[in-house]
Design an enzyme around this catalytic site. Structure first.
Site, short mmCIF file in Angstrom:
data_model
loop_
_atom_site.label_atom_id
_atom_site.label_comp_id
_atom_site.label_asym_id
_atom_site.label_seq_id
_atom_site.Cartn_x
_atom_site.Cartn_y
_atom_site.Cartn_z
N GLN A 180 -5.29 -1.73 9.58
CA GLN A 180 -5.00 -3.00 8.91
C GLN A 180 -5.50 -4.17 9.77
O GLN A 180 -5.21 -4.24 10.96
CB GLN A 180 -3.49 -3.11 8.64
N ASP B 101 -11.93 2.07 3.92
CA ASP B 101 -12.02 0.62 3.86
C ASP B 101 -13.48 0.17 3.84
O ASP B 101 -13.79 -0.96 3.47
CB ASP B 101 -11.36 0.00 5.11
N LYS C 249 0.85 -1.20 0.00
CA LYS C 249 0.00 0.00 0.00
C LYS C 249 0.88 1.25 0.00
O LYS C 249 0.64 2.19 -0.75
CB LYS C 249 -0.94 0.00 1.22
N1 GUN Z 1 -6.60 -7.18 5.80
C1 GUN Z 1 -6.81 -7.92 4.70
N2 GUN Z 1 -7.38 -7.18 3.72
C2 GUN Z 1 -7.55 -5.94 4.24
C3 GUN Z 1 -8.09 -4.74 3.71
O1 GUN Z 1 -8.58 -4.65 2.58
N3 GUN Z 1 -8.09 -3.66 4.58
C4 GUN Z 1 -7.60 -3.75 5.84
N4 GUN Z 1 -7.67 -2.66 6.60
N5 GUN Z 1 -7.11 -4.85 6.35
C5 GUN Z 1 -7.06 -5.95 5.55
#
Ligand code: GUN
Length: 286
Positions: free
Chosen positions: A95, A118, A51
Site C-alpha cells: 500500500q 498493482d 480492500k
Molecule cells: N495508494 C493509493 N492507491 C493505491 C493503489 O491502487 N495501490 C496501492 N498499493 N497503494 C495505493
C-alpha cells in the site's frame, strides 16, 4: 450530462468475479492476496480496510502484513519474499505511500512481477510502455472500464491527464496511448493549465486537491473523470468541483461513487486472473 455510476459498474463486475471465484473453488483454488501496510497513513487505513472487506465479500483470501516505522526494511522485504513463494498467494500489493523513512521503490522491487497485481513494479510498467500489457494498475484499468461501459471511444481523442503520479497519471497515459488516444500529461510545473485542459475531449484529474477544477478549466461537452478523494469538513469531495462542472460536461464521474469503487474491483479482478492461471497450471499438472 450523464453521471458515470462507478458503484453500479463496479457491482456488475463484482457479480461476475464472484461467479468466477465459485468456479475456482470447485477446482480447490481460492484466490489469495497479500497486503503489505506500513505505518498509519489515514487514507491507506481506509483503502486497506475496504480492500479487506471486499475480499471477504467475494471469497478472496486476503492476508494483511502490518509494519510500523520501528520495523526494519529487511523485515518488510522478508514478508514479501515469503509471499512470493507462497503457492496460495496470487497477488501482492504494497500500500502506497510507505513512510518516507523507507525506500518505497526498493520495497516494491521485491514483489515478484508475476504477483504484481498493482502493476506498479518496474517490470510491469516496462511491459505497459512497450505495448505488451500484462497486469495493469487498478485505477487506470478502472477508468478504462468505465469509458468502455459508456461506449466512449478514446481512439483519436485528446485526453488531458492532470497529475503525473506513478499510480495514476503515468500508467494511465501509456494505457490510453496504446489505445490510440492523443495524451497530454499536466503536472505541478505546467504553465497555463487552464488553456491546456480546455482542449481536452476527455479530462482526467488526479492531483489530490479538493474542488480544484472549476468550469473555466473544461471545454463544453467534455468527458470529466475525477480520481481525487479528499476529505473536507467530514465529507468526501473530488479534485473536480462537481456542482460547477457538471452542466458543462457530457459525462462526469461523482465522488464518492465514481472511480473509487472501480479501483478496488479492478485490483481484485487482477487477483482472480492470476488465480485462474494457477488453476490452469494445476490442471495441466494432473
Ligand atoms: N495508494 C493509493 N492507491 C493505491 C493503489 O491502487 N495501490 C496501492 N498499493 N497503494 C495505493
Amino acid at each position: 450530462m450523464k453521471i458515470i455510476d462507478g458503484k453500479k459498474i463496479s457491482q456488475e463486475i463484482r457479480k461476475e468475479l464472484k461467479k468466477e471465484i465459485e468456479k475456482l473453488k470447485i477446482k480447490n483454488v481460492i484466490p489469495g492476496l497479500g497486503i503489505i501496510l506500513v505505518g498509519n497513513d489515514p487514507a491507506s487505513e481506509i483503502y486497506v480496510r475496504n480492500k479487506l472487506k471486499t475480499c471477504k465479500e467475494l471469497g478472496i483470501n486476503a492476508q494483511l502484513y502490518r509494519f510500523t516505522e520501528n520495523n526494519s526494511e529487511e523485515e518488510i522485504i522478508k514478508a514479501i519474499k515469503e509471499l512470493n513463494v507462497d503457492i496460495n498467494i496470487d497477488g501482492i500489493i504494497v500500500q502506497s505511500p510507505v513512510p518516507s523513512c523507507f525506500c518505497e521503490d526498493k520495497i516494491i522491487s521485491y514483489v515478484d512481477p508475476k504477483k504484481d497485481v498493482d502493476g506498479f513494479g518496474i517490470v510491469q510498467l516496462g511491459f505497459l510502455l512497450s505495448k505488451q500489457e500484462q497486469k495493469l494498475a487498478a485505477t487506470p484499468l478502472g477508468i478504462l472500464k468505465m469509458l468502455e461501459y459508456e461506449n466512449i471511444d478514446i481512439e483519436g481523442k485528446h485526453v488531458v491527464i492532470v497529475g503525473d503520479s506513478l499510480i495514476v497519471g503515468r500508467p494511465l497515459s501509456a494505457l490510453l496511448l496504446n489505445r490510440g488516444a492523443t495524451v497530454t500529461i499536466a503536472h505541478k510545473k505546467t504553465i497555463n493549465l487552464k488553456e491546456l485542459t480546455r482542449q481536452a475531449d476527455i479530462l482526467i484529474v488526479a492531483i489530490g486537491q479538493p474542488n480544484f477544477i472549476t468550469e473555466e478549466y473544461v471545454k463544453d461537452g467534455a468527458i470529466v473523470i475525477d480520481v481525487g478523494i479528499n476529505r473536507v469538513d467530514g465529507h468526501l469531495v473530488g479534485d473536480v468541483d462537481f456542482n460547477r462542472v457538471f452542466k458543462k460536461a457530457s459525462y462526469i464521474t461523482p465522488v464518492p461513487g465514481g472511480v473509487g469503487p472501480m479501483t478496488i474491483t479492478m485490483l481484485l479482478s487482477n487477483v482472480v486472473d492470476e488465480a485462474k492461471i494457477r488453476s490452469e497450471l494445476n490442471g495441466s499438472k494432473n
